[in-house]
Scaffold this active site. Structure first.
Site, PDB file in Angstrom:
ATOM      1  N   ASP A   1       8.008   5.864  -4.059  1.00  0.00           N
ATOM      2  CA  ASP A   1       6.643   6.917  -4.439  1.00  0.00           C
ATOM      3  C   ASP A   1       6.263   7.246  -3.171  1.00  0.00           C
ATOM      4  O   ASP A   1       6.926   7.121  -2.142  1.00  0.00           O
ATOM      5  CB  ASP A   1       5.351   6.007  -4.994  1.00  0.00           C
ATOM      6  CG  ASP A   1       4.151   7.259  -5.553  1.00  0.00           C
ATOM      7  OD1 ASP A   1       3.891   8.794  -5.539  1.00  0.00           O
ATOM      8  OD2 ASP A   1       3.145   7.021  -4.880  1.00  0.00           O
ATOM      9  N   SER A   2       5.830   8.617  -2.773  1.00  0.00           N
ATOM     10  CA  SER A   2       4.504   9.204  -1.548  1.00  0.00           C
ATOM     11  C   SER A   2       4.309   7.864  -1.217  1.00  0.00           C
ATOM     12  O   SER A   2       3.703   8.180   0.183  1.00  0.00           O
ATOM     13  CB  SER A   2       4.227  10.416  -2.121  1.00  0.00           C
ATOM     14  OG  SER A   2       3.407  10.603  -3.088  1.00  0.00           O
TER      15      SER A   2
ATOM     16  N   CYS B   1       6.422   8.313  -9.540  1.00  0.00           N
ATOM     17  CA  CYS B   1       5.615   8.967  -8.982  1.00  0.00           C
ATOM     18  C   CYS B   1       6.179  10.297  -9.725  1.00  0.00           C
ATOM     19  O   CYS B   1       7.799  11.309  -9.721  1.00  0.00           O
ATOM     20  CB  CYS B   1       6.617  10.062  -7.291  1.00  0.00           C
ATOM     21  SG  CYS B   1       5.322  11.153  -6.502  1.00  0.00           S
TER      22      CYS B   1
ATOM     23  N   GLU C   1      -5.848   6.066  -2.657  1.00  0.00           N
ATOM     24  CA  GLU C   1      -5.342   5.883  -1.104  1.00  0.00           C
ATOM     25  C   GLU C   1      -6.056   4.362  -0.190  1.00  0.00           C
ATOM     26  O   GLU C   1      -5.783   3.763   0.174  1.00  0.00           O
ATOM     27  CB  GLU C   1      -4.467   6.590  -0.060  1.00  0.00           C
ATOM     28  CG  GLU C   1      -2.921   7.340  -0.507  1.00  0.00           C
ATOM     29  CD  GLU C   1      -1.994   6.271  -0.245  1.00  0.00           C
ATOM     30  OE1 GLU C   1      -1.378   6.194   1.139  1.00  0.00           O
ATOM     31  OE2 GLU C   1      -0.605   6.768  -1.254  1.00  0.00           O
TER      32      GLU C   1
ATOM     33  N   CYS D   1      -0.185  10.935 -12.741  1.00  0.00           N
ATOM     34  CA  CYS D   1      -0.355  10.585 -11.275  1.00  0.00           C
ATOM     35  C   CYS D   1      -0.042   9.150 -10.873  1.00  0.00           C
ATOM     36  O   CYS D   1      -1.028   9.208 -11.459  1.00  0.00           O
ATOM     37  CB  CYS D   1      -0.712  11.232 -10.699  1.00  0.00           C
ATOM     38  SG  CYS D   1      -1.072  10.595  -8.271  1.00  0.00           S
TER      39      CYS D   1
ATOM     40  N   HIS E   1      -0.968   7.403  -9.043  1.00  0.00           N
ATOM     41  CA  HIS E   1      -1.618   6.871  -8.327  1.00  0.00           C
ATOM     42  C   HIS E   1      -3.265   6.344  -8.985  1.00  0.00           C
ATOM     43  O   HIS E   1      -3.835   5.783  -8.575  1.00  0.00           O
ATOM     44  CB  HIS E   1      -2.523   7.079  -7.469  1.00  0.00           C
ATOM     45  CG  HIS E   1      -1.442   7.621  -5.964  1.00  0.00           C
ATOM     46  ND1 HIS E   1       0.027   8.172  -5.713  1.00  0.00           N
ATOM     47  CD2 HIS E   1      -1.630   7.446  -4.365  1.00  0.00           C
ATOM     48  CE1 HIS E   1       0.672   7.725  -4.294  1.00  0.00           C
ATOM     49  NE2 HIS E   1      -0.371   7.560  -3.729  1.00  0.00           N
TER      50      HIS E   1
END
Ligand code: DGL
Length: 274
Positions: free
Chosen positions: A9-10, A73, A151, A184, A186
């Site tokens: 993932d990013s 992702c 994050e 997403c 996240h």
């Protein structure tokens, strides 16, 4: 060839997918790679992003000796899956917004897709909605600031309720909306905060379990060291992780998900024009 399943993932969003895979395959060998030096992906230009994703995934596959790659992702998958499959010799499993299960879950037929700007506007996403939600009303809402919120949360920093409320506000204008696709990886990490910000009960649908089921299918024919219970001491990458910016709070976050402190993933940085 034998080796672990590599989750990419990013940033830390792929850890929501790791959790889903571990639920179905608790003993499978996993390793993790993220391109946090270039986070967020969702606001970067497509052409640059395709090459970047290829460079990072090729480097991560080489260092991990992975048997399969999970692109955890949506932003990367809706753009670069074909390119990755053309360039890598291992199976590549992608992540796409869970539109189909959301249609099944919705009682009103009024849904929303909450994702990065890139994912929301991709032709791939439009086709997905046309193919599986043709009879539904689907709002597409970009919520890029939620990536940073996720994050922050994993790094142990406080969330900003104003940012979350502002991202979700357009959803509540649709009074019949009852289901939100978290497009997403996240965003599932934020479900308690999203639910707390919602003025009414909402069904939040993510892709984690669908990806895990696909991994089960892909793992079955692979060499035994990748499979549950097929331990092979030669597979050292099991539990390893890599990042393009390995400092900061990443090591303790990855450790909570069972990964060793990240090594530096060496990828040449090319500038992009926004
Ligand atoms: N976690 C990613 C996704 O699923 C992307 C977040 C970002 O880097 O913008 O889309």
């Amino acid at each position: 060839m034998s080796g672990p399943i590599l989750i990419f993932d990013s940033g830390v969003g792929g850890l929501s997918v790791v959790a889903a895979i571990r639920t179905r395959l608790p003993e499978v060998a996993l390793c993790y790679a993220c391109d946090n030096a270039m986070l967020p992906y969702g606001t970067k230009p497509d052409e640059w992003l395709v090459q970047r994703i290829l460079d990072v995934c090729q480097a991560a596959v080489a260092v991990s000796h992975a048997s399969a790659l999970v692109v955890a992702c949506n932003t990367a998958s809706t753009l670069a899956l074909e390119a990755l499959r053309n360039h890598l010799e291992i199976p590549v499993i992608g992540t796409v917004p869970a539109i189909k299960p959301a249609v099944a879950a919705s009682r009103s037929g009024h849904l929303a897709l909450l994702a990065t700007s890139a994912t929301v506007h991709r032709p791939y996403t439009r086709r997905l909605i046309d193919d599986f939600a043709g009879d539904c009303r689907v709002m597409r809402l970009a919520a890029d600031p939620l990536v940073e919120q996720a994050e922050r949360q994993l790094a142990g920093e406080p969330l900003d309720p104003d940012v979350i409320s502002a991202c979700l506000a357009p959803l509540w204008e649709e009074t019949a909306l009852d289901t939100v696709v978290l497009g997403c990886t996240h965003f599932p990490l934020l479900i308690p905060a999203l639910a707390a910000a919602a003025p009414r009960p909402i069904t939040w649908v993510d892709s984690g379990d669908a990806i895990a089921r696909r991994v089960v299918q892909v793992v079955a024919p692979l060499p035994c060291s990748t499979r549950p219970g097929g331990g092979n001491p030669g597979v050292e990458a099991h539990g390893a992780s890599w990042a393009t910016a390995p400092g900061g709070t990443l090591a303790p976050v990855l450790s909570r998900y069972g990964f060793a402190a990240p090594g530096r993933l060496m990828v040449a940085t090319t500038a992009f024009e926004s």
